[in-house]
Design an enzyme around this catalytic site. Sequence first.
Site: not given
Length: 320
Positions: A261, A105, A103, A228, A101
């Site tokens: 992360y 994506g 960014g 990443s 929904n």
Amino acid sequence: FSCSHLEEKTQWEHPKSGKRKRVAGDLPYGWEQETDENGQVYFVDHINKRTTYLDPRLAFTVEDNPVKPTTRQKYDGNSTAMEILQGRDLSGKVVIITGANSGIGFETAKSLALHGAHVILACRSLARGNEAVQRILGEWHKAKVEAMTLDLASLQSVQHFAEAFKSKNLPLHILICNAAVFGAPWSLTEDGLESTFQVNHLGHFYLVQLLEDVLCQSSPARVVVVSSESHRFTEIKDSSGKLDFSLLSPPKKEYWAMLAYNRSKLCNILFSNELNRRLSPHGVTSNSVHPGNMIYSSIHRHWWVYTLLFTLARPFTKSM
């Protein structure tokens, strides 16, 4: 370019190379052919809201004797998703994208939908997912897009999503594991696991397990895991070289958001590599991808320090 009025023919011939080109294939996505009241054919571009009497395929002529492309890299850091997909027909392909929904994506979902794919936006908030669907339909009213609820912080939600998708009896050609949290404060999910680890890695791991049979039945199919470069700045092994499970879902006193992360992104890559090893013989490939340096999105919303860093870095980052 030459035009013969007697024969009513047009032809494109390069004066030096002698290469000839012709109009070929269907209209680009978003275009439709109509006829006006005088019987004249015109073309409607629903994406950019315009009409023209010029065939848009003139921009996509093909060589009669196509030459092999050079080995020089075709795309670079400024290439957009729409450029990379140009000329590709994805109609009939079914795609699931997590966290679609906003960014990266959302841009991925929009680009695939505008090229004919049936795209399912798997979002934690169904309301925000439906808003994204409407934004895509606003660009092309015939896009096949729908939103479904998926909360990766709940393994039960992952299971419900997989069951709901399977009940549609659709194939699955592309699964993009894109959703992620970054810089989140320490918290436990309803499953008792540290949130960053579960949302970024374990939820996706479970989702792929549940949809593995559909992927294999739909082969050739692919899984894309958005990881990443920051996976390089961490370790998930203890001093003796064994996997340290306490590092994956650490207690509050040992938690640092950035490290959590990085570890989740390392897990993404290890998972993707092993998934490819196991499923590629069955026609399902898996790749992990680094989407670009410090892409400016809302992923850093949890702490003002990250927002400040991302704002300072913005001139040096790729856009969505």
